[in-house]
Design a protein around this motif. Structure first.
Motif, PDB file in Angstrom:
ATOM      1  N   TYR A  85       0.838  -1.209   0.000  1.00  0.00           N
ATOM      2  CA  TYR A  85       0.000   0.000   0.000  1.00  0.00           C
ATOM      3  C   TYR A  85       0.871   1.257   0.000  1.00  0.00           C
ATOM      4  O   TYR A  85       0.663   2.169  -0.810  1.00  0.00           O
ATOM      5  CB  TYR A  85      -0.940  -0.011   1.224  1.00  0.00           C
ATOM      6  N   TYR A  86       1.852   1.301   0.894  1.00  0.00           N
ATOM      7  CA  TYR A  86       2.719   2.483   0.984  1.00  0.00           C
ATOM      8  C   TYR A  86       3.385   2.785  -0.359  1.00  0.00           C
ATOM      9  O   TYR A  86       3.408   3.909  -0.835  1.00  0.00           O
ATOM     10  CB  TYR A  86       3.847   2.275   2.000  1.00  0.00           C
ATOM     11  N   MET A  87       3.962   1.734  -0.938  1.00  0.00           N
ATOM     12  CA  MET A  87       4.719   1.922  -2.187  1.00  0.00           C
ATOM     13  C   MET A  87       3.794   2.378  -3.316  1.00  0.00           C
ATOM     14  O   MET A  87       4.117   3.289  -4.070  1.00  0.00           O
ATOM     15  CB  MET A  87       5.397   0.600  -2.602  1.00  0.00           C
ATOM     16  N   THR A  88       2.648   1.706  -3.441  1.00  0.00           N
ATOM     17  CA  THR A  88       1.748   2.015  -4.544  1.00  0.00           C
ATOM     18  C   THR A  88       1.242   3.454  -4.447  1.00  0.00           C
ATOM     19  O   THR A  88       1.284   4.204  -5.425  1.00  0.00           O
ATOM     20  CB  THR A  88       0.509   1.074  -4.524  1.00  0.00           C
ATOM     21  N   THR A  89       0.789   3.855  -3.251  1.00  0.00           N
ATOM     22  CA  THR A  89       0.206   5.198  -3.162  1.00  0.00           C
ATOM     23  C   THR A  89       1.280   6.273  -3.338  1.00  0.00           C
ATOM     24  O   THR A  89       1.033   7.304  -3.948  1.00  0.00           O
ATOM     25  CB  THR A  89      -0.547   5.415  -1.831  1.00  0.00           C
ATOM     26  N   SER A  90       2.484   6.014  -2.796  1.00  0.00           N
ATOM     27  CA  SER A  90       3.544   7.019  -2.979  1.00  0.00           C
ATOM     28  C   SER A  90       3.877   7.165  -4.458  1.00  0.00           C
ATOM     29  O   SER A  90       4.097   8.271  -4.958  1.00  0.00           O
ATOM     30  CB  SER A  90       4.808   6.636  -2.206  1.00  0.00           C
ATOM     31  N   LEU A  91       3.906   6.030  -5.155  1.00  0.00           N
ATOM     32  CA  LEU A  91       4.216   6.073  -6.582  1.00  0.00           C
ATOM     33  C   LEU A  91       3.107   6.824  -7.347  1.00  0.00           C
ATOM     34  O   LEU A  91       3.395   7.652  -8.217  1.00  0.00           O
ATOM     35  CB  LEU A  91       4.349   4.637  -7.108  1.00  0.00           C
ATOM     36  N   PHE A  92       1.853   6.567  -6.992  1.00  0.00           N
ATOM     37  CA  PHE A  92       0.732   7.299  -7.616  1.00  0.00           C
ATOM     38  C   PHE A  92       0.939   8.800  -7.411  1.00  0.00           C
ATOM     39  O   PHE A  92       0.788   9.601  -8.334  1.00  0.00           O
ATOM     40  CB  PHE A  92      -0.603   6.913  -6.966  1.00  0.00           C
ATOM     41  N   ARG A 406       1.420  19.308   2.458  1.00  0.00           N
ATOM     42  CA  ARG A 406       1.876  17.942   2.157  1.00  0.00           C
ATOM     43  C   ARG A 406       1.782  17.048   3.387  1.00  0.00           C
ATOM     44  O   ARG A 406       1.535  15.840   3.266  1.00  0.00           O
ATOM     45  CB  ARG A 406       3.288  17.946   1.567  1.00  0.00           C
ATOM     46  N   THR A 407       1.950  17.626   4.585  1.00  0.00           N
ATOM     47  CA  THR A 407       1.835  16.798   5.790  1.00  0.00           C
ATOM     48  C   THR A 407       0.406  16.277   5.945  1.00  0.00           C
ATOM     49  O   THR A 407       0.193  15.127   6.342  1.00  0.00           O
ATOM     50  CB  THR A 407       2.256  17.614   7.032  1.00  0.00           C
ATOM     51  N   SER A 408      -0.576  17.113   5.592  1.00  0.00           N
ATOM     52  CA  SER A 408      -1.969  16.643   5.660  1.00  0.00           C
ATOM     53  C   SER A 408      -2.176  15.468   4.711  1.00  0.00           C
ATOM     54  O   SER A 408      -2.872  14.503   5.044  1.00  0.00           O
ATOM     55  CB  SER A 408      -2.941  17.757   5.266  1.00  0.00           C
ATOM     56  N   VAL A 409      -1.565  15.552   3.525  1.00  0.00           N
ATOM     57  CA  VAL A 409      -1.694  14.451   2.571  1.00  0.00           C
ATOM     58  C   VAL A 409      -1.002  13.204   3.135  1.00  0.00           C
ATOM     59  O   VAL A 409      -1.528  12.083   3.036  1.00  0.00           O
ATOM     60  CB  VAL A 409      -1.107  14.845   1.194  1.00  0.00           C
ATOM     61  N   ASN A 410       0.160  13.390   3.742  1.00  0.00           N
ATOM     62  CA  ASN A 410       0.861  12.243   4.351  1.00  0.00           C
ATOM     63  C   ASN A 410      -0.026  11.527   5.368  1.00  0.00           C
ATOM     64  O   ASN A 410      -0.162  10.300   5.359  1.00  0.00           O
ATOM     65  CB  ASN A 410       2.122  12.720   5.092  1.00  0.00           C
ATOM     66  N   VAL A 411      -0.635  12.326   6.243  1.00  0.00           N
ATOM     67  CA  VAL A 411      -1.456  11.746   7.314  1.00  0.00           C
ATOM     68  C   VAL A 411      -2.728  11.119   6.739  1.00  0.00           C
ATOM     69  O   VAL A 411      -3.146  10.032   7.145  1.00  0.00           O
ATOM     70  CB  VAL A 411      -1.794  12.831   8.363  1.00  0.00           C
ATOM     71  N   PHE A 412      -3.306  11.778   5.734  1.00  0.00           N
ATOM     72  CA  PHE A 412      -4.536  11.247   5.146  1.00  0.00           C
ATOM     73  C   PHE A 412      -4.263   9.888   4.497  1.00  0.00           C
ATOM     74  O   PHE A 412      -5.055   8.951   4.644  1.00  0.00           O
ATOM     75  CB  PHE A 412      -5.105  12.232   4.117  1.00  0.00           C
ATOM     76  N   SER A 413      -3.135   9.787   3.808  1.00  0.00           N
ATOM     77  CA  SER A 413      -2.817   8.521   3.154  1.00  0.00           C
ATOM     78  C   SER A 413      -2.640   7.399   4.190  1.00  0.00           C
ATOM     79  O   SER A 413      -3.097   6.266   3.977  1.00  0.00           O
ATOM     80  CB  SER A 413      -1.551   8.678   2.314  1.00  0.00           C
ATOM     81  N   ASP A 414      -2.007   7.713   5.320  1.00  0.00           N
ATOM     82  CA  ASP A 414      -1.854   6.687   6.366  1.00  0.00           C
ATOM     83  C   ASP A 414      -3.220   6.214   6.850  1.00  0.00           C
ATOM     84  O   ASP A 414      -3.446   5.021   7.051  1.00  0.00           O
ATOM     85  CB  ASP A 414      -1.097   7.255   7.580  1.00  0.00           C
ATOM     86  N   SER A 415      -4.121   7.188   7.047  1.00  0.00           N
ATOM     87  CA  SER A 415      -5.437   6.829   7.588  1.00  0.00           C
ATOM     88  C   SER A 415      -6.207   5.969   6.576  1.00  0.00           C
ATOM     89  O   SER A 415      -6.876   5.015   6.947  1.00  0.00           O
ATOM     90  CB  SER A 415      -6.230   8.084   7.944  1.00  0.00           C
ATOM     91  N   CYS A 416      -6.081   6.309   5.278  1.00  0.00           N
ATOM     92  CA  CYS A 416      -6.767   5.494   4.258  1.00  0.00           C
ATOM     93  C   CYS A 416      -6.179   4.089   4.247  1.00  0.00           C
ATOM     94  O   CYS A 416      -6.891   3.099   4.087  1.00  0.00           O
ATOM     95  CB  CYS A 416      -6.609   6.103   2.864  1.00  0.00           C
ATOM     96  N   GLY A 417      -4.847   4.021   4.427  1.00  0.00           N
ATOM     97  CA  GLY A 417      -4.179   2.715   4.465  1.00  0.00           C
ATOM     98  C   GLY A 417      -4.751   1.861   5.580  1.00  0.00           C
ATOM     99  O   GLY A 417      -5.036   0.673   5.388  1.00  0.00           O
ATOM    100  N   ALA A 418      -4.954   2.461   6.751  1.00  0.00           N
ATOM    101  CA  ALA A 418      -5.478   1.701   7.890  1.00  0.00           C
ATOM    102  C   ALA A 418      -6.870   1.158   7.556  1.00  0.00           C
ATOM    103  O   ALA A 418      -7.184  -0.006   7.834  1.00  0.00           O
ATOM    104  CB  ALA A 418      -5.531   2.584   9.129  1.00  0.00           C
ATOM    105  N   VAL A 419      -7.693   2.005   6.919  1.00  0.00           N
ATOM    106  CA  VAL A 419      -9.055   1.575   6.590  1.00  0.00           C
ATOM    107  C   VAL A 419      -9.033   0.452   5.540  1.00  0.00           C
ATOM    108  O   VAL A 419      -9.700  -0.580   5.691  1.00  0.00           O
ATOM    109  CB  VAL A 419      -9.884   2.778   6.063  1.00  0.00           C
ATOM    110  N   ILE A 420      -8.214   0.656   4.490  1.00  0.00           N
ATOM    111  CA  ILE A 420      -8.184  -0.322   3.396  1.00  0.00           C
ATOM    112  C   ILE A 420      -7.630  -1.668   3.892  1.00  0.00           C
ATOM    113  O   ILE A 420      -8.181  -2.734   3.620  1.00  0.00           O
ATOM    114  CB  ILE A 420      -7.348   0.227   2.212  1.00  0.00           C
ATOM    115  N   ILE A 421      -6.544  -1.596   4.664  1.00  0.00           N
ATOM    116  CA  ILE A 421      -5.949  -2.851   5.148  1.00  0.00           C
ATOM    117  C   ILE A 421      -6.872  -3.507   6.180  1.00  0.00           C
ATOM    118  O   ILE A 421      -7.068  -4.727   6.170  1.00  0.00           O
ATOM    119  CB  ILE A 421      -4.527  -2.600   5.692  1.00  0.00           C
TER     120      ILE A 421
END
Ligand code: ASP
Length: 439
Positions: A85-92, A406-421
């Motif tokens: 998840y981390y790798m894919t979203t960062s690459l996107f 960008r920090t808000s985006v960083n945190v938002f992506s982590d939260s989405c990761g938690a939900v998706i996983i």
């Protein structure tokens, strides 16, 4: 009187802070006290309170979470999904940045590279150098070394999150390997500690509106509003700032919601609402690490992700998953090359994408941490030291605002990761779309 929801309180605090900060300056006083020092005091106190809970909160959260996963099979599966998840979203995110910066070309204004229009002064170059000098470079090997600290107490005291996380994962894992009586005692102890830390975090969050007011007001008051030099530079950088914000917005409001919708069948609007306090805090603190206690709170209480998942995905994410940062690094690097009038080959652009992906993993979750990574990228693609510093000096003027975004985006992506996983692990969560009733 009904109590205003926390995110509204924070939003009002941000607006007030901008107003007060704008109307005052560094010398303004009230009853003989410097306003800047008062705002600074309030903001620092709030940041300190958040940082104060990080080590015990993260340790107890990870240990109970990992012990709850039970055994190497579950852990390996969760780890695999998380890294993917981390790798894919960062690459996107990087790809979005790459496309937008190549389309807008903010480094070129009226056919002229922006460097000739801006004319960075020596003093500004020195300032940029001072920002990155002596900071850890964070190569890939370095990241692995930081994972295994020689002294866990020192690592925790110095806020070396990767080392702390790795140790706690081991600790939680081996709780499952000791005799039941001891395992139970350990588990109950850490669970109790975790509950207490959550209560303390809840208590600190109540002060978020005041703390955030202090943080934002001191940033706005500290801006050099009258300097001609600064104004000229900020105006010339308008298109660059716009490029970064548009690219970040595409990632946050299109890519991530699509992933939430299709991978987790979660209504993105409800997720935004659930995460609002964390988003506003990350925006105000510009630090994913300092926001972590609030992120954990929102993801578990509002988004109803289990502690088992969130305690693994979020602390690790706050340290190594930085979509906004990766995107920013890529846009800045390409912008600086455009500003200097260099045409980048496909290979060079690929190198930038790859280095941005790798360095975003090593960037710490603290304000302005990506500046060091940007320096590494610029040099990796062949820019000399002086030019890289001059390039960095250009973006420093607008870096703080973009750091908040960008920090808000960083945190938002982590939260989405938690939900998706969490969803992929079979969790229900309250945010699941209601299934249409079968006729
Ligand atoms: N401030 C960012 C964070 O804490 C890191 C950076 O991009 O500078 O997530």
């Amino acid at each position: 009187m009904p109590k205003l929801q926390l995110h509204w309180q924070i939003l009002i605090a941000i607006c007030l802070a901008i107003l007060v900060g704008y109307l005052s300056n560094k010398q303004s006083t009230f009853l003989g006290i410097h306003l800047l020092s008062v705002f600074d005091f309030i903001g620092t106190m709030f940041m300190n309170a958040l940082k104060m809970v990080i080590v015990p909160l993260i340790a107890s959260s990870i240990i109970t979470g990992i012990a709850g996963i039970g055994g190497s099979h579950g852990l390996g599966r969760m780890g695999g999904k998380t890294i993917l998840y981390y790798m894919t979203t960062s690459l996107f995110a990087i790809m979005v940045g790459l496309v937008v910066v190549n389309m807008v070309e903010p480094g070129i204004v009226d056919g002229e590279p922006i460097r000739d229009i801006i004319k960075v002064s020596d003093e500004q170059i020195e300032m940029a150098k001072a920002k990155v000098d002596g900071k850890e470079a964070g190569s890939v090997a370095d990241i692995f070394l930081r994972m295994v600290p020689p002294n866990i107490v020192t690592a925790s005291a110095e806020g070396q999150m990767l080392g702390l996380i790795f140790f706690c994962i081991l600790f939680g894992f081996f709780i499952t390997k000791i005799p039941d009586a001891y395992a139970e005692a350990q588990y109950n102890f850490w669970q109790g500690m975790y509950e207490v830390m959550l209560k303390i975090t809840d208590f600190i969050i109540k002060f978020a509106p005041i703390g955030i007011f202090g943080l934002i007001a001191s940033v706005v008051i500290g801006l050099d509003k009258d300097s001609d030099d600064m104004n000229r530079m900020a105006a010339a950088l308008g298109s660059f700032t716009g490029t970064v914000i548009v690219a970040l917005a595409i990632h946050m409001f299109i890519t991530m919601p699509l992933m939430l919708k299709f991978l987790a069948r979660v209504n993105p609007l409800r997720h935004f609402k659930a995460m609002a306090p964390a988003m506003l805090t990350s925006f105000s603190t510009a630090s994913s690490s300092a926001t972590l206690p609030i992120t954990l709170d929102c993801v578990e209480k509002n988004a109803k992700v289990s502690n088992r998942t969130s305690s693994f995905v979020l602390p690790l994410g706050a340290t190594i998953n930085m979509d906004g940062t990766a995107l920013y690094e890529c846009v800045v690097a390409i912008f600086i090359f455009q500003a200097f009038g260099y045409d980048l080959t496909f290979t060079q652009q690929f190198l930038i994408v790859f280095t941005a992906l790798m360095t975003s993993i090593g960037v710490a979750g603290i304000p302005a941490a990506s500046l060091i990574a940007i320096m590494i990228i610029l040099k990796a693609v062949g820019l000399d030291d002086a030019s890289a510093s001059a390039g960095l000096a250009m973006v420093l003027v607008v870096d703080r605002v973009l750091d908040m975004c960008r920090t808000s985006v960083n945190v938002f992506s982590d939260s989405c990761g938690a939900v998706i996983i969490g969803k992929s692990e079979g969790e229900e969560g309250i945010l699941a779309d209601e299934q249409p009733a079968k006729a």
